[in-house]
Write a protein that holds these residues in place. Structure first.
Motif, PDB file in Angstrom:
ATOM      1  N   LEU A  63       0.521  -1.421  -0.079  1.00 18.62           N
ATOM      2  CA  LEU A  63      -0.283   0.349  -0.379  1.00 18.62           C
ATOM      3  C   LEU A  63       0.985   1.138   0.234  1.00 18.62           C
ATOM      4  N   ILE A  64       2.218   1.466   0.669  1.00 18.22           N
ATOM      5  CA  ILE A  64       2.801   2.329   0.965  1.00 18.22           C
ATOM      6  C   ILE A  64       3.503   2.815  -0.463  1.00 18.22           C
ATOM      7  N   ALA A  65       4.183   1.495  -1.079  1.00 16.62           N
ATOM      8  CA  ALA A  65       4.826   1.742  -2.246  1.00 16.62           C
ATOM      9  C   ALA A  65       3.617   1.963  -3.237  1.00 16.62           C
ATOM     10  N   LEU A  66       2.388   1.867  -3.428  1.00 19.87           N
ATOM     11  CA  LEU A  66       1.387   2.124  -4.486  1.00 19.87           C
ATOM     12  C   LEU A  66       1.015   4.390  -4.144  1.00 19.87           C
ATOM     13  N   GLN A  68       3.207   6.107  -3.037  1.00 20.98           N
ATOM     14  CA  GLN A  68       4.375   6.508  -3.220  1.00 20.98           C
ATOM     15  C   GLN A  68       4.319   6.668  -5.089  1.00 20.98           C
ATOM     16  N   SER A  69       3.666   6.235  -5.392  1.00 16.06           N
ATOM     17  CA  SER A  69       3.953   6.181  -7.266  1.00 16.06           C
ATOM     18  C   SER A  69       3.331   7.890  -7.085  1.00 16.06           C
ATOM     19  N   GLU A  70       3.902   8.020  -8.101  1.00 11.89           N
ATOM     20  CA  GLU A  70       4.141   9.471  -8.808  1.00 11.89           C
ATOM     21  C   GLU A  70       1.842   9.689  -9.402  1.00 11.89           C
ATOM     22  N   PRO A  71       1.234   8.477  -9.208  1.00  5.80           N
ATOM     23  CA  PRO A  71      -0.116   9.340  -9.551  1.00  5.80           C
ATOM     24  C   PRO A  71      -0.893   9.091  -8.932  1.00  5.80           C
ATOM     25  N   GLY A  72      -0.461   8.201  -7.554  1.00 11.32           N
ATOM     26  CA  GLY A  72      -0.868   8.038  -6.285  1.00 11.32           C
ATOM     27  C   GLY A  72      -2.652   7.191  -6.999  1.00 11.32           C
ATOM     28  N   ALA A  73      -3.060   6.649  -5.677  1.00 10.57           N
ATOM     29  CA  ALA A  73      -4.138   5.879  -5.564  1.00 10.57           C
ATOM     30  C   ALA A  73      -5.571   6.267  -5.523  1.00 10.57           C
TER      31      ALA A  73
END
Length: 131
Positions: A63-66, A68-73
């Motif tokens: 969840l943290i990795a998702l 931290q991605s540029e587009p978010g979630a």
């Protein structure tokens, strides 16, 4: 003045039936045989040789990795990633990520489909005073 005493009843041990006593080893053997089955030779050969820590990644880490991605979630993306319900995802963001881990999780109001976008951004000096 004489006081009247209550009639005496039978001792309590005579009224109750003794309980069946089983040995702890016998109980443990019964539960072990039901709960744990020995691995077959095929299962033993197919286990990975990697360390258990590297083989498993927690749902919170994913969840943290998702986030931290540029587009978010969105909540629906986080639900499909973890298998959690929406209130569990929101509780994890609030309790574990923001409060316990101190991550800066921000929420943009809405994207073009109408869903909120969550992402982790770097702290921008919040709460730091210049001396």
């Amino acid at each position: 003045m004489a006081t009247k005493s209550a009639p005496r009843s039978k001792p309590t041990s005579a009224r109750t039936a003794p309980k069946k006593v089983t040995r702890p080893a016998q109980r443990a053997a019964r539960t072990r045989s039901v709960l744990k089955r020995p691995a077959t030779s095929q299962q033993r050969q197919s286990t990975p040789s990697a360390s258990p820590a590297s083989a498993q990644v927690s749902k919170q880490a994913r969840l943290i990795a998702l986030l931290q991605s540029e587009p978010g979630a969105t909540i629906s993306q986080m639900r499909s990633l973890t298998g959690w319900q929406a209130h569990t995802v929101r509780g994890t963001i609030s309790g574990a990520l923001r409060k316990r881990l101190g991550l800066n999780v921000v929420c943009n109001a809405m994207n073009e489909s109408g869903a909120r976008i969550y992402r982790i951004v770097a702290a921008s000096g919040l709460g730091v005073k210049n001396a």
